[in-house]
Design a protein around this motif. Structure first.
Motif, PDB file in Angstrom:
ATOM      1  N   ARG A   3       0.846  -1.179   0.000  1.00  0.00           N
ATOM      2  CA  ARG A   3       0.000   0.000   0.000  1.00  0.00           C
ATOM      3  C   ARG A   3       0.885   1.234   0.000  1.00  0.00           C
ATOM      4  O   ARG A   3       2.049   1.178   0.405  1.00  0.00           O
ATOM      5  N   THR A  39      -1.514   8.375   6.822  1.00  0.00           N
ATOM      6  CA  THR A  39      -2.517   7.998   5.831  1.00  0.00           C
ATOM      7  C   THR A  39      -2.004   6.848   4.978  1.00  0.00           C
ATOM      8  O   THR A  39      -0.808   6.671   4.805  1.00  0.00           O
ATOM      9  N   TRP A  86      -3.076   4.494   1.294  1.00  0.00           N
ATOM     10  CA  TRP A  86      -3.944   4.374   0.123  1.00  0.00           C
ATOM     11  C   TRP A  86      -3.675   3.063  -0.597  1.00  0.00           C
ATOM     12  O   TRP A  86      -2.536   2.586  -0.643  1.00  0.00           O
ATOM     13  N   ASP A  87      -4.722   2.540  -1.229  1.00  0.00           N
ATOM     14  CA  ASP A  87      -4.551   1.460  -2.181  1.00  0.00           C
ATOM     15  C   ASP A  87      -3.893   2.076  -3.417  1.00  0.00           C
ATOM     16  O   ASP A  87      -4.169   3.232  -3.754  1.00  0.00           O
ATOM     17  N   ASP A 108      -5.837   4.008  -5.903  1.00  0.00           N
ATOM     18  CA  ASP A 108      -6.298   5.365  -5.580  1.00  0.00           C
ATOM     19  C   ASP A 108      -5.183   6.402  -5.697  1.00  0.00           C
ATOM     20  O   ASP A 108      -5.374   7.566  -5.353  1.00  0.00           O
ATOM     21  N   TYR A 109      -4.024   5.960  -6.173  1.00  0.00           N
ATOM     22  CA  TYR A 109      -2.853   6.850  -6.234  1.00  0.00           C
ATOM     23  C   TYR A 109      -3.176   8.170  -6.944  1.00  0.00           C
ATOM     24  O   TYR A 109      -2.889   9.254  -6.447  1.00  0.00           O
ATOM     25  N   GLU A 137      -5.036  10.969  -5.134  1.00  0.00           N
ATOM     26  CA  GLU A 137      -4.345  11.717  -4.089  1.00  0.00           C
ATOM     27  C   GLU A 137      -3.132  12.493  -4.622  1.00  0.00           C
ATOM     28  O   GLU A 137      -2.838  13.595  -4.189  1.00  0.00           O
TER      29      GLU A 137
END
Lengths: 263, 432
Positions: free
Chosen positions: B227, B234, B236-237, B240-241, B244
């Protein structure tokens, strides 16, 4: 040439891999460095010498108006100009733009294309200035690079082979990948230098060292087409890292035209 | 009237690729700091379209001659995600082994030949060799091991030819890999010596409140998967890069730069981020050395990144040794697949930090879209931000001395400007 020739290493559009080959010659590096005066090599040293240079090693292709001027300046300040690697000798993979709509290419990558100043083509150094010796490869063979430097220091012509990869496979005893497995391979038309690695790893050659001397690209295409490789695939195989080298370029353009006429 | 001053580094040295540095001051007030790049764009994301997906790892390797494996690994993982290919544990281990080779080669080069000369006052590793022959020779030998591993497993050290979507074209023979073990046993000890030596260097007292980002994997030091985590807590998967992390082509600079979140904040990727976020998953020897030299984490001093590289050098040797010792050629070297339309992304850890790729392919197996975010584009804003903070401490009337200090800070990031060619272009000066 003076006892300790001044060497400059210059970069144009490229990946840095070929000049890295000089740093990758771990066994020879400190010995070679003792025989030459490294006057300009940004990747290795903060010492910046202005020239003139006895030997200029040039990596990369010409893709911007600024670089087209810069290479002329380097040529004027250098006794021997040696191009190293497929970008410098054939335009590199970035020469794919030569067959494309360049503006569309720029728009595809950049949000604000108006900031981008590039030429519509990626061309080898020899299209811009006279070159004393071309060292092929993507990447170059570091032993050949050491041979070029050592021979220039000794005042003789560098010896690099110009036969095909095909012959190297025979020497290594590698079973022909095209004959035995039907895999398309550029070995018969590609210059030796890599050591015929790909066929020994069960894949076809994709032409890293560019066209071999007197290569018969038409004959190879005929055979690969007859074996069932589609023409568009052959066009792409030829249009790799040395795609813009004259022999590969002519053949890929002939095949592309053939394909359009057929359809 | 306050005088305008310009501090310029026309050509950054001992970095990969070509760039410069430009600082504009009015009096002692910093008006502008730019990491300028004069690498001509090569337009990889455009030229990949229409190519067969099998060719992608070969083509993206050519983005960088220093870290081709990072591009190959990221592209094969992204394409496998697009095609729904699951690789085997054997292939996974061989890929980690290949990445170890690149980390060793890249870190050994940077630590000994490119970065150490800054701390010891030399222009180059070659100059340094006169007074530090043992250290430089050790560095060259370590680097050579990395290259040898890449040659056996990848076919060659620069632009390896054995990486395929689905695995490898051919699994290496056991004898070829086990032959490397004695050198790697020596190398592990040598990497420990290097790291202990690096810890004795003098580091400027300079820390920053970094937001550091790297992959995190529950039970291993991150290379090929995990991840995306930040030191702010925080996570993120990878899918989802892009939500963000953004790339911008901003008006005042022609460079595309990455930033994070709605505040468009800069962030730091690379060995220091990895060690800070994954210290307890370093190999046992690397962990022990980190404790012995008193390496405190989180470490927020960019100059100490050279120690993080040393620790990763130890880790890469130790993990490589483990794989080399237990290797049995797998029955399947490459997973078979039928091309079909799809899209997929992946992030891996290049020697210089997180690297992200996303591709779309059509039913014929041809690439229709490519997006590549290399580590240096992500660090670029952070480097400029660091310089803004660092400059007031080192600013003197001697502009070339100031420029040299700035350059040393830039070099802590081991910037790879060749990688950046597809997103950066010449910046000269912005309007006052």
């Amino acid at each position: 040439m003076s006892a300790k020739p001044k060497v400059g290493v210059f970069k144009f559009a490229s990946c840095d891999g070929c000049q890295l080959s000089l740093l990758a010659a771990e066994d020879e590096l400190l010995t070679v460095a003792g025989k030459i005066d490294i006057a300009y090599f940004l990747e290795a040293t903060s010492h910046i010498g202005e020239g003139p240079y006895d030997i200029a090693l040039v990596e990369g292709s010409i893709t911007t108006p600024t670089d087209a001027l810069r290479i002329r300046d380097i040529r004027q300040r250098s006794k021997f100009l040696i191009t190293i690697g497929a970008c410098a000798t054939a335009g590199g993979i970035q020469a794919l733009r030569n067959w494309a709509d360049h503006d569309e290419f720029v728009r595809a990558v950049y949000a604000r294309p108006e900031y981008i100043e590039t030429l519509a083509t990626s061309t080898p150094i020899a299209e811009h200035v006279s070159v004393d010796f071309e060292l092929r490869g993507c990447p170059i063979n570091r032993h050949q690079l050491v041979e070029v430097i050592v021979s220039l220091v000794a005042g003789r012509k560098p010896k690099t082979p110009s036969h095909s990869v095909c012959l190297d496979c025979k020497r290594r005893g590698t079973v022909c990948i095209t004959v035995a497995q039907g895999v398309p391979c550029l070995g018969p038309v590609t210059q030796s230098g890599c050591g015929a690695i790909c066929p020994s790893y069960d894949r076809g050659c994709y032409g890293c060292f560019g066209p071999a001397k007197q290569c018969n690209t038409g004959s190879l295409s005929r055979q690969l087409l007859a074996d069932g490789t589609p023409a568009p695939e052959l066009v792409q195989l030829l249009r790799n890292y040395n795609g813009y080298a004259p022999e590969f370029r002519r053949e890929s353009e002939r095949l592309a035209k053939l394909n359009t006429e057929d359809s | 009237m306050t005088q305008e001053r310009l501090i310029k580094v026309e050509a950054l040295t001992r970095v990969e690729g070509e760039g410069g540095l430009f600082v504009r001051l009015v009096g002692n007030h910093i008006e502008d700091v730019q990491l300028t790049i004069f690498e001509p764009p090569r337009l990889f994301e455009a030229l990949l379209r229409g190519r067969k997906l099998e060719e992608v790892p070969d083509i993206t390797a050519r983005i960088c001659g220093i870290c081709p494996v990072a591009y190959q690994m990221s592209s094969v993982h992204a394409l496998e995600a697009a095609l729904g290919i699951e690789i085997t544990e054997d292939i996974r281990r061989l890929r980690r082994l290949l990445y170890c080779g690149e980390w060793i080669e890249s870190h050994a080069l940077h630590v000994h030949l490119l970065h150490a000369p800054d701390f010891l006052g030399y222009d180059s590793g070659i100059d340094m060799a006169k007074d530090y022959p043992n250290e430089v020779n050790r560095g060259l030998r370590l680097k050579k091991h990395g290259n040898q591993l890449l040659e056996v497993l990848g076919g060659r050290a620069i632009h390896p030819i054995n990486v395929a979507v689905g695995g490898f074209y051919r699994a290496p023979r056991r004898d070829d890999l086990t032959a490397l073990i004695p050198d790697f046993e020596w190398g592990l000890q040598a990497a420990v010596e290097t790291t202990c030596w690096l810890a004795t260097l003098n580091f400027p007292d300079f820390t920053r409140a970094y937001d550091m980002v790297s992959l995190v994997h529950p039970d291993e030091y991150p290379m090929n998967e995990g991840r995306v985590n930040s030191t702010t807590g925080t996570s993120w998967d990878v899918r989802d890069y892009e939500r963000e992390f953004h790339e911008e082509h901003v008006a005042h600079s022609t460079a595309l730069q990455s930033s994070r979140g709605e505040r468009q904040a800069c962030y730091h990727v690379g060995p220091l981020a990895r060690v800070n976020l994954n210290r307890d998953r370093l190999s046992p020897t690397a962990r022990r050395v980190a404790d012995d030299i008193g390496f405190e984490t989180p470490c927020l001093n960019p100059f100490r990144a050279i120690i993080a590289r040393g620790l990763e050098l130890i880790h890469a040797y130790e993990e490589a040794l483990d794989i080399l010792r237990t290797y049995r050629p797998p029955t399947i070297a490459r997973i078979k697949y039928e091309p079909h339309a799809g899209q997929g992304c992946a992030a891996t850890e290049a020697p210089r930090g997180l690297i992200y790729h996303r591709y779309e392919v059509d039913d014929a197996g041809l690439v229709t879209f490519a997006k590549i975010v290399p580590p240096t584009s992500q660090n670029q804003r952070q480097i400029e931000d660091d310089l803004r903070d660092y400059l007031p401490r080192i600013l003197t009337d001697d502009e070339s001395a100031t420029a040299r200090q700035c350059e040393k800070l830039v070099r802590c990031y081991d910037p790879c400007i060749s990688c950046s060619t597809h997103f950066l272009k010449l910046t000269v000066q912005r309007d006052g």
